[in-house]
Design an enzyme around this catalytic site. Structure first.
Site, PDB file in Angstrom:
ATOM      1  N   ARG A  74       0.853  -1.188   0.000  1.00  0.00           N
ATOM      2  CA  ARG A  74       0.000   0.000   0.000  1.00  0.00           C
ATOM      3  C   ARG A  74       0.882   1.228   0.000  1.00  0.00           C
ATOM      4  O   ARG A  74       1.795   1.352   0.841  1.00  0.00           O
ATOM      5  CB  ARG A  74      -0.936   0.055   1.206  1.00  0.00           C
TER       6      ARG A  74
ATOM      7  N   CYS B  42      -2.152  11.445   6.314  1.00  0.00           N
ATOM      8  CA  CYS B  42      -3.381  12.114   6.751  1.00  0.00           C
ATOM      9  C   CYS B  42      -3.364  12.093   8.270  1.00  0.00           C
ATOM     10  O   CYS B  42      -3.864  11.152   8.897  1.00  0.00           O
ATOM     11  CB  CYS B  42      -4.613  11.410   6.205  1.00  0.00           C
TER      12      CYS B  42
ATOM     13  N   ASP C 165      -5.705  18.269  -6.485  1.00  0.00           N
ATOM     14  CA  ASP C 165      -4.717  17.384  -5.870  1.00  0.00           C
ATOM     15  C   ASP C 165      -3.330  17.832  -6.324  1.00  0.00           C
ATOM     16  O   ASP C 165      -3.128  18.106  -7.509  1.00  0.00           O
ATOM     17  CB  ASP C 165      -4.985  15.944  -6.325  1.00  0.00           C
TER      18      ASP C 165
ATOM     19  N   ARG D  93      -0.477  15.942  -5.228  1.00  0.00           N
ATOM     20  CA  ARG D  93       0.454  14.875  -4.867  1.00  0.00           C
ATOM     21  C   ARG D  93       1.303  14.418  -6.047  1.00  0.00           C
ATOM     22  O   ARG D  93       2.398  13.930  -5.883  1.00  0.00           O
ATOM     23  CB  ARG D  93      -0.319  13.686  -4.285  1.00  0.00           C
TER      24      ARG D  93
ATOM     25  N   SER E 155      -4.973  -0.411  -2.936  1.00  0.00           N
ATOM     26  CA  SER E 155      -5.259   0.980  -3.278  1.00  0.00           C
ATOM     27  C   SER E 155      -6.390   1.030  -4.291  1.00  0.00           C
ATOM     28  O   SER E 155      -6.505   0.150  -5.144  1.00  0.00           O
ATOM     29  CB  SER E 155      -4.013   1.661  -3.874  1.00  0.00           C
TER      30      SER E 155
END
Length: 401
Positions: free
Chosen positions: A225, A230, A312, A314, A336
């Site tokens: 993963r 967070c 986003d 990322r 995921s």
């Protein structure tokens, strides 16, 4: 200032002798061949320590007994400058392969450290009690603790490689980095001959379940993963998202895979709030809850974009580098639902055999909006797309109205 007589650094060279050490110590300007500073975002705390005389500016780390507990050995991808562009593959072996430079007075430091630990995940204890998981005394102990190897990785960007990965001109990337950091690193635009930047951002921690050395065997089953930070959910259990439940599910899959002779891997990236930051994330939470009709899946991404200007940040293009470092070309159990992460792996030639979604029973009530919105946006959904009435249903709880 990077030194005009800097030690040559040839990114992607096939051996450490040809590659050369990475030198980013501000106390060694004559040898510097990289911009930025060691320790990523923590470099500013070091500056405070130097300013307050708590730390000597010329302090050099004593690397005695700091060698990795497990060996991540070189593989052919380390010699491909296009495959690893955001970390230094030799970063954990600095004391071993660049010892001659260190003894000669060059202040080169590790950007990766590898150690062993035991971790406790309380949510797994009921699975031990009901027999879903069984302790083996090797990976999973009777008290519920898990034996792991973990690697801390600071980011190291090879600017030509990063630019190529994103499909932007290098000079444009350099100029934008210079401007958007308030001119923090002027050499970005004045020293195009220096190709490496240690950016002041958070790094990555990789947790290995099982024998790390088995990764080198192409027949080893790999479960993984990739989890983006967070804090509210991962640490404090906030129920507005699926982050901690999905992380725990990933750990469970990794433990089970390791117990079956494979290797489980959790890659934990410091990219709080989709790399928008926690302040922005909390502003978005407020906007989502206070909008007309309350929190809704059909406006989930739009409310983020209204506040942050983008959904986003990322940018998963750099994420596969850690797998190239490990020599992984196939992930058997990919825990995921993110289509962006999956597409980034595929673009880098990494095969995903099975994609594992979070079980519905693990989704907190207040996170239903998030999961419905992500499925509608193209995230992996083994049970199919949500029905229109589900998409428009309000599952969140409005507040401050």
């Amino acid at each position: 200032m990077a030194g005009q007589g800097a030690i040559p650094l040839h990114w992607g060279a096939p051996s450490p002798a040809e590659r050369g050490p990475l030198v980013a110590s501000p106390a060694e300007p004559r040898y510097r061949n990289a911009l930025g500073s060691y320790s990523g975002s923590y470099a500013l705390y070091r500056a405070l320590a130097v300013a307050t005389r708590a730390l000597a500016r010329d302090h050099r780390p004593d690397l005695t007994d700091t060698a990795p507990t497990n060996l991540i050995a070189p593989n052919p991808l380390w010699a491909d400058p296009a495959k690893i562009v955001s970390l230094d593959p030799w970063g954990h072996l600095v004391g071993e392969v660049f010892g001659e430079h260190i003894r000669a007075g060059v202040d080169t430091r590790p950007t990766i450290a590898i150690t062993r630990a035991q971790i406790a995940t309380p949510e797994l204890r009921p699975l031990l009690a009901d027999g879903t998981l069984r302790p083996d005394g090797v990976v999973l102990l009777a008290n519920g603790e898990i034996r792991v190897t973990k690697a801390a990785i600071d980011p190291v960007w090879h600017l030509p490689g990063v630019a190529a990965r994103f499909g932007v001109p290098e000079d444009e990337l350099r100029r934008t980095l210079f401007e958007e950091t308030g001119g923090m690193f002027p050499e970005l635009v004045t020293r195009p001959d220096i190709e490496v930047l240690l950016p002041p951002i958070g790094g990555t921690t990789v947790y290995f379940f099982g024998e790390v050395e088995r990764i080198a065997d192409p027949g080893t089953v790999i479960a993984c993963r990739v989890h983006d930070e967070c804090n509210g959910s991962d640490v404090f259990g906030s129920d507005i998202c699926t982050c901690r439940p999905y992380l725990v599910h990933g750990i469970k899959v990794c433990v089970a895979t390791a117990q079956q002779g494979g290797v489980g891997i959790i890659v934990y990236n410091r990219k709080e709030g989709r790399a928008l930051g926690e302040v922005t994330k909390f502003l978005v939470y407020n906007a989502r809850k206070r909008q007309s009709g309350g929190d809704r899946a059909d406006t989930y991404f739009r409310r983020t974009e209204c506040v942050a200007g983008v959904q986003d940040m990322r940018f998963q293009e750099l994420m596969p580098d850690v797998f190239h470092w490990l020599g992984i070309r196939r992930i058997d159990r990919w825990v995921s639902m993110s289509n962006l992460k999956h597409d980034a792996l595929r673009a880098q030639g990494i095969e995903v055999v099975e994609q594992v979604a979070i079980p519905d029973r693990l989704i907190p009530l207040d996170a239903a909006v998030e999961i419905e919105a992500k499925k509608a946006a193209g995230y992996f959904a083994p049970s199919g797309m949500p029905a229109p009435e589900e998409l428009n249903r309000t599952r969140g709880r409005a507040f401050d109205e």
